[in-house]
Design an enzyme around this catalytic site. Structure first.
Site, PDB file in Angstrom:
ATOM      1  N   ASP A  42      38.960  27.675  32.944  1.00  0.00           N
ATOM      2  CA  ASP A  42      38.964  28.209  34.312  1.00  0.00           C
ATOM      3  C   ASP A  42      38.076  27.343  35.201  1.00  0.00           C
ATOM      4  O   ASP A  42      37.829  26.160  34.909  1.00  0.00           O
ATOM      5  CB  ASP A  42      38.552  29.690  34.300  1.00  0.00           C
ATOM      6  N   LYS A 101      46.551  27.163  36.244  1.00  0.00           N
ATOM      7  CA  LYS A 101      46.270  28.377  37.024  1.00  0.00           C
ATOM      8  C   LYS A 101      45.827  27.905  38.401  1.00  0.00           C
ATOM      9  O   LYS A 101      44.892  27.103  38.513  1.00  0.00           O
ATOM     10  CB  LYS A 101      45.156  29.180  36.339  1.00  0.00           C
ATOM     11  N   ASP A 156      44.534  28.797  42.132  1.00  0.00           N
ATOM     12  CA  ASP A 156      43.801  29.873  42.818  1.00  0.00           C
ATOM     13  C   ASP A 156      43.975  29.814  44.340  1.00  0.00           C
ATOM     14  O   ASP A 156      44.657  28.934  44.864  1.00  0.00           O
ATOM     15  CB  ASP A 156      42.313  29.782  42.398  1.00  0.00           C
ATOM     16  N   TRP A 188      46.546  36.548  44.124  1.00  0.00           N
ATOM     17  CA  TRP A 188      46.001  37.902  44.217  1.00  0.00           C
ATOM     18  C   TRP A 188      46.963  38.918  44.850  1.00  0.00           C
ATOM     19  O   TRP A 188      46.555  39.990  45.276  1.00  0.00           O
ATOM     20  CB  TRP A 188      44.672  37.929  44.986  1.00  0.00           C
ATOM     21  N   GLY A 189      48.246  38.564  44.995  1.00  0.00           N
ATOM     22  CA  GLY A 189      49.214  39.508  45.563  1.00  0.00           C
ATOM     23  C   GLY A 189      49.157  39.624  47.066  1.00  0.00           C
ATOM     24  O   GLY A 189      49.807  40.504  47.649  1.00  0.00           O
ATOM     25  N   VAL A 190      48.420  38.705  47.740  1.00  0.00           N
ATOM     26  CA  VAL A 190      48.200  38.839  49.187  1.00  0.00           C
ATOM     27  C   VAL A 190      49.515  38.834  49.963  1.00  0.00           C
ATOM     28  O   VAL A 190      49.751  39.676  50.823  1.00  0.00           O
ATOM     29  CB  VAL A 190      47.287  37.702  49.703  1.00  0.00           C
ATOM     30  N   ASP A 242      40.619  40.515  41.380  1.00  0.00           N
ATOM     31  CA  ASP A 242      40.126  40.310  40.007  1.00  0.00           C
ATOM     32  C   ASP A 242      39.854  41.621  39.259  1.00  0.00           C
ATOM     33  O   ASP A 242      39.346  42.590  39.833  1.00  0.00           O
ATOM     34  CB  ASP A 242      38.820  39.505  40.032  1.00  0.00           C
TER      35      ASP A 242
HETATM   36  C1  GLA Z   1      39.110  33.822  41.426  1.00  0.00           C
HETATM   37  C2  GLA Z   1      40.177  34.154  40.390  1.00  0.00           C
HETATM   38  C3  GLA Z   1      39.494  34.409  39.054  1.00  0.00           C
HETATM   39  C4  GLA Z   1      38.702  33.192  38.617  1.00  0.00           C
HETATM   40  C5  GLA Z   1      37.694  32.812  39.706  1.00  0.00           C
HETATM   41  C6  GLA Z   1      37.040  31.473  39.433  1.00  0.00           C
HETATM   42  O1  GLA Z   1      38.284  34.903  41.675  1.00  0.00           O
HETATM   43  O2  GLA Z   1      40.918  35.261  40.796  1.00  0.00           O
HETATM   44  O3  GLA Z   1      40.461  34.744  38.068  1.00  0.00           O
HETATM   45  O4  GLA Z   1      39.594  32.131  38.384  1.00  0.00           O
HETATM   46  O5  GLA Z   1      38.333  32.708  40.985  1.00  0.00           O
HETATM   47  O6  GLA Z   1      36.153  31.084  40.447  1.00  0.00           O
END
Ligand code: GLA
Length: 427
Positions: free
Chosen positions: A92, A169, A171, A209-211, A230
């Site tokens: 991550d 992934k 973000d 995040w579903g925004v 989260d």
């Molecule tokens: C966001 C994502 C998390 C994680 C953090 C890392 O909050 O939703 O899953 O990846 O960033 O900073």
């Protein structure tokens, strides 16, 4: 004269028909190859079942390193989790330095955390028969403040591909005022196209995040999309995420999954019952099953949850349907905190989760017909946690502990008979 004119006319019609057929075939081929949702991406080739793996964020935050990733890869093998289907080992945020390479513009792995770079970790993870995931951001900086990929999509996708990365992934922090749905789609589609332009298949996990309702984007942009903010290691957080994700069942299908975030099982904030609930609900919702704990030091109880192959088989069922919430006894689904979820499976069975989200033990009941099974003389209910099986005439009913689930795999029985209390063989 008359004769030859009719021959000419016939010839004209034959040639015209042949041309029309050829044009139709060409148009059909073009439509089939270019106009499908996701055709411009690799979506169709990736994620035919939800992804299974591990990610460091929930348990370690920014404290990620090659050592952690490699030791976790080892544990995935020795614990039997790899054999149970776990495939991706995912890094991550916080894996890089604060500046791009000034000469090449490439991202630079933190040399203290990753002395052999990401390519070195990828080699190690691949040598264990697993795949490597990495994290980036569709903005100017990641959520923890490291360089983002906005405007660098081509370079970064190529770098990931060169390093041997199998999963991204992506973000949603620091997106410089992009606010409309189209601006969101453009940022995420830019990386989709950059990944597709490399010659490496890379699973694309949107963390938006579903925004802007990424489950509705057409054509599809990712192989999975976060549907919520989260998760935290509490029952309240897990329940709230379940409440948001459960209604998105029409949007999940092979190649694209609703992602209610990584699992908290093993992190200590919930009871074993609640962790079993999390695993069961996520599997019924055909969610990515990404372990978010320190697998190197996991307890036997928590490892047993992650290792439940019968529940994993429900999540991974190739039909790729997300469970539907069923109303029971005329009551809307979920009213009074009691849930019945029904997930159709490829062999005609149904996975049925009876979930009691309340603070007191309660009976939850439904019937085989209500959960969508055909009429049958009898039904076999296999309890995927206790491993006991029973036969009923159609009632599906259990006493369910507070915050707990009973999860059945229900099939139409060809041989109605007495209740077998025997252990059944898991898949
Ligand atoms: C966001 C994502 C998390 C994680 C953090 C890392 O909050 O939703 O899953 O990846 O960033 O900073």
């Amino acid at each position: 004269m008359f004769h030859s004119r009719s021959t000419l006319t016939q010839l004209f019609f034959i040639v015209a028909s042949l041309v029309a057929v050829a044009v139709a075939v060409v148009v059909l081929v073009i439509l089939l190859t270019t106009n499908r949702p996701g055709a411009r991406s690799q979506a169709s080739a990736q994620g035919l079942t939800p992804q299974l793996g591990w990610n460091d964020w929930n348990a370690f935050g920014c404290d990620v390193s090659a050592q952690l990733v490699e030791q976790t890869a080892d544990k995935l093998v020795t614990s039997g989790l790899k054999a149970a289907g776990y495939e991706y080992v995912n890094i991550d945020d916080c894996w890089m330095t604060h500046d791009r390479d000034p000469r090449t513009g490439q991202l630079v792995p933190d040399p203290t955390k990753f002395p052999q770079g990401i390519a070195g970790v990828a080699r190690y993870v691949h040598s264990r028969g697993l795949k490597l995931g990495i994290y980036e951001d569709a903005g100017t900086a990641t959520c923890a403040g490291y360089p983002g990929s906005l405007g660098h999509e081509r370079t970064d996708a190529q770098t990931f591909s060169d390093w041997g990365v199998d999963y991204l992934k992506y973000d949603n922090c620091n997106h410089r005022g992009s606010t409309t749905t189209q601006q969101y789609i453009d940022r995420y589609a830019a990386m989709r196209d950059a990944l597709a332009a490399t010659d490496r298949p890379i699973f694309y996990s949107l963390c938006e995040w579903g925004v802007h309702r990424p489950w509705t984007w057409d054509p599809r942009v990712g192989n999975s999309w976060r549907t919520t903010r989260d998760i935290h290691d509490t029952y309240a957080s897990m329940l709230s995420i379940f409440h948001q994700n459960v209604w998105l069942y029409p949007y999940a299908s092979p190649g694209g999954w609703n992602d209610p975030d990584m699992l908290e099982i093993g992190n200590g904030g919930m009871t074993t019952t609640e962790y079993q609930t999390e695993f069961s609900l996520w599997a019924a919702m055909a969610a990515p099953l990404i372990a978010g704990t320190d697998l190197r030091n996991i307890s036997d109880d928590d490892l047993a949850i992650y290792s439940n192959r019968d529940v994993i088989a429900v999540d991974q069922d190739p039909l790729g349907k997300q469970a539907v919430p069923i109303s029971t006894n005329g009551m809307p689904a979920g009213s009074h905190g009691l849930w019945v979820l029904s997930k159709p499976l490829i062999n005609g069975d149904r996975a049925v989760v009876l979930f009691n989200s309340t603070e007191i033990p309660q009976a939850i009941g439904t019937t085989a017909l209500q959960v969508g099974l055909q009429h049958g003389g009898a039904y076999v209910l296999r309890d995927l946690w206790s491993k006991r099986a029973l036969t009923t005439q159609g009632a599906i009913r259990a006493h369910v502990p507070a915050h707990g689930v009973v999860m059945y795999r229900v099939s139409v029985s060809n041989t109605p008979g007495p209740t077998p209390a025997d252990h059944f063989a898991g898949k």
